[in-house]
Design a protein around this motif. Structure first.
Motif, PDB file in Angstrom:
ATOM      1  N   LEU A 180       2.089   5.045  -0.789  1.00 11.29           N
ATOM      2  CA  LEU A 180       2.970   4.417  -2.214  1.00 11.29           C
ATOM      3  C   LEU A 180       2.421   3.277  -1.560  1.00 11.29           C
ATOM      4  O   LEU A 180       2.696   2.378  -1.106  1.00 11.29           O
ATOM      5  CB  LEU A 180       3.619   5.139  -2.532  1.00 11.29           C
ATOM      6  CG  LEU A 180       3.776   6.692  -2.867  1.00 11.29           C
ATOM      7  CD1 LEU A 180       5.083   7.340  -2.850  1.00 11.29           C
ATOM      8  CD2 LEU A 180       2.783   7.447  -3.779  1.00 11.29           C
ATOM      9  N   ARG A 181       2.597   2.742  -3.139  1.00 15.95           N
ATOM     10  CA  ARG A 181       2.094   1.321  -3.604  1.00 15.95           C
ATOM     11  C   ARG A 181       3.516   0.396  -4.217  1.00 15.95           C
ATOM     12  O   ARG A 181       3.262  -0.890  -4.240  1.00 15.95           O
ATOM     13  CB  ARG A 181       1.432   1.001  -4.271  1.00 15.95           C
ATOM     14  CG  ARG A 181      -0.252   1.207  -3.549  1.00 15.95           C
ATOM     15  CD  ARG A 181      -1.359   0.752  -4.447  1.00 15.95           C
ATOM     16  NE  ARG A 181      -2.543   2.109  -4.015  1.00 15.95           N
ATOM     17  CZ  ARG A 181      -3.535   1.652  -3.211  1.00 15.95           C
ATOM     18  NH1 ARG A 181      -3.748   0.257  -2.680  1.00 15.95           N
ATOM     19  NH2 ARG A 181      -4.526   1.949  -2.881  1.00 15.95           N
ATOM     20  N   GLN A 182       4.188   0.937  -3.506  1.00 14.86           N
ATOM     21  CA  GLN A 182       5.892   0.299  -3.953  1.00 14.86           C
ATOM     22  C   GLN A 182       5.910  -1.189  -3.405  1.00 14.86           C
ATOM     23  O   GLN A 182       6.051  -0.801  -2.215  1.00 14.86           O
ATOM     24  CB  GLN A 182       6.828   1.448  -4.157  1.00 14.86           C
ATOM     25  CG  GLN A 182       7.362   1.926  -5.651  1.00 14.86           C
ATOM     26  CD  GLN A 182       6.198   3.096  -5.976  1.00 14.86           C
ATOM     27  OE1 GLN A 182       5.592   3.954  -5.017  1.00 14.86           O
ATOM     28  NE2 GLN A 182       5.614   4.386  -6.284  1.00 14.86           N
ATOM     29  N   ARG A 183       6.171  -1.446  -3.987  1.00 18.86           N
ATOM     30  CA  ARG A 183       7.540  -2.706  -2.771  1.00 18.86           C
ATOM     31  C   ARG A 183       7.705  -2.808  -1.920  1.00 18.86           C
ATOM     32  O   ARG A 183       8.167  -2.858  -1.093  1.00 18.86           O
ATOM     33  CB  ARG A 183       7.511  -4.406  -3.675  1.00 18.86           C
ATOM     34  CG  ARG A 183       6.259  -4.456  -4.200  1.00 18.86           C
ATOM     35  CD  ARG A 183       6.888  -6.311  -5.093  1.00 18.86           C
ATOM     36  NE  ARG A 183       5.860  -6.912  -5.747  1.00 18.86           N
ATOM     37  CZ  ARG A 183       5.741  -7.509  -6.629  1.00 18.86           C
ATOM     38  NH1 ARG A 183       7.221  -8.487  -6.728  1.00 18.86           N
ATOM     39  NH2 ARG A 183       4.889  -8.459  -6.877  1.00 18.86           N
ATOM     40  N   LEU A 184       8.905  -1.667  -2.692  1.00 16.85           N
ATOM     41  CA  LEU A 184      10.070  -1.276  -1.597  1.00 16.85           C
ATOM     42  C   LEU A 184       9.643  -0.266  -0.740  1.00 16.85           C
ATOM     43  O   LEU A 184      10.014  -0.659   0.555  1.00 16.85           O
ATOM     44  CB  LEU A 184      11.291  -0.110  -2.115  1.00 16.85           C
ATOM     45  CG  LEU A 184      12.118   0.199  -1.201  1.00 16.85           C
ATOM     46  CD1 LEU A 184      13.051  -1.152  -1.135  1.00 16.85           C
ATOM     47  CD2 LEU A 184      13.027   1.198  -2.518  1.00 16.85           C
ATOM     48  N   LEU A 185       8.399   0.229  -0.771  1.00 13.39           N
ATOM     49  CA  LEU A 185       8.038   1.065   0.822  1.00 13.39           C
ATOM     50  C   LEU A 185       7.344   0.412   1.679  1.00 13.39           C
ATOM     51  O   LEU A 185       7.322   0.042   2.534  1.00 13.39           O
ATOM     52  CB  LEU A 185       7.256   2.407   0.094  1.00 13.39           C
ATOM     53  CG  LEU A 185       8.069   3.770  -0.169  1.00 13.39           C
ATOM     54  CD1 LEU A 185       6.760   4.309  -1.416  1.00 13.39           C
ATOM     55  CD2 LEU A 185       8.813   3.992   0.866  1.00 13.39           C
ATOM     56  N   ARG A 216       8.277  -3.137   2.214  1.00 12.96           N
ATOM     57  CA  ARG A 216       8.934  -3.779   2.537  1.00 12.96           C
ATOM     58  C   ARG A 216       9.532  -2.887   3.886  1.00 12.96           C
ATOM     59  O   ARG A 216      10.006  -3.588   5.022  1.00 12.96           O
ATOM     60  CB  ARG A 216      10.156  -4.130   1.969  1.00 12.96           C
ATOM     61  CG  ARG A 216       9.357  -5.409   0.967  1.00 12.96           C
ATOM     62  CD  ARG A 216      10.733  -6.146   0.596  1.00 12.96           C
ATOM     63  NE  ARG A 216       9.820  -6.813  -0.569  1.00 12.96           N
ATOM     64  CZ  ARG A 216      10.859  -7.363  -1.592  1.00 12.96           C
ATOM     65  NH1 ARG A 216      11.804  -6.718  -2.043  1.00 12.96           N
ATOM     66  NH2 ARG A 216      10.427  -8.452  -2.928  1.00 12.96           N
TER      67      ARG A 216
END
Length: 255
Positions: free
Chosen positions: A181-186, A188
């Motif tokens: 998934l392309r979420q920033r949290l993932l 990081r």
């Protein structure tokens, strides 16, 4: 539908592609920390990893499948990439020391023929790194990345495939435990996902990374042969001698 080289290039230019290149490349370097004086071939779309593995190699070339398309590589200097048919490589037998397969096995219609062709161009004792989507992983179940395309493999399927082509797996690692998934949290926390997945040996890694060696010898199959046995008796019966017909020495001579 086969992967397109433009989509592959776009993926590796994205943050998620950088994550994939980082963790898969780390696994490769643990197998091959030094390729000095080696002739290295990348098959499929291996250029993001050849730039790291082939820094000190004698020669590095990149072959890309005709159905996928080809890009110029490297970006500077003479081009070392070519468009090929993966099961009919334009190379002499035993001409390559190491082969890197990425985005190749899952896309071919005949995995057996592909691995056998790799074995043909490899020198005796040559090595192969194979990167294949994990059948049980999250990346193979989501088609938003190149690892969600084509046919994923289980570990047992890969072991049988390599064994039939006379390859011996020397090292086996899994990579890409972070969800695709392309979420920033993932992005990081990707390193934490990787450490946790590897430490707990979780089964849902995105890809298998295998280091295999081409066997120097080939097994010769045993063929059943027919044998005809002719039994000959050792002791043969002998005929009884007939009695002699002659004059009895005690009888008087004939008159």
């Amino acid at each position: 539908m086969p992967l397109d080289v433009a989509d592959l290039r776009s993926f590796y230019a994205s943050p998620l592609g950088h994550v994939a290149r980082r963790f898969i490349g780390t696994a490769m370097l643990r197998f091959w920390p030094d390729c000095a004086r080696q002739r290295v071939l990348g098959l499929g779309y291996a250029t993001p990893y050849l730039s790291v593995l082939g820094m000190d190699a004698e020669r590095v070339i990149a072959f890309m499948p005709a159905a996928q398309g080809v890009v110029n590589w490297p970006h500077q200097g003479l081009s070392a990439s070519a468009l090929v048919e993966p099961t009919l490589l334009p190379l002499p037998t035993a001409s390559i020391d190491r082969v890197v397969l990425v985005h190749a096995l899952e896309e071919t219609e005949s995995p057996d023929d592909l691995i056998e062709e790799v074995g043909r161009v490899l020198s005796p004792g040559g090595r192969m790194i194979l990167v294949v989507p994990n059948r049980r992983g999250l990346w193979a179940r989501m088609d938003g990345t190149p690892f969600g395309q084509g046919r994923p493999f289980s570990r047992s399927q890969l072991e049988a495939l390599m064994r039939s082509a006379e390859f011996s797996p020397e090292g086996w690692r899994e990579a890409l435990y972070v969800p695709p998934l392309r979420q920033r949290l993932l992005m990081r926390s990707a390193a934490a996902w990787e450490r946790m997945g590897a430490g707990l040996s979780l089964p849902f890694a995105g890809v298998h990374v295998i280091d295999a060696t081409k066997q120097v010898y080939r097994r010769v199959p045993l063929r059943a042969t027919r044998r005809s046995f002719a039994f000959r008796p050792i002791l043969l019966p002998q005929p009884t001698p007939a009695p002699r017909i002659g004059r009895d020495p005690d009888s008087p001579p004939p008159g």
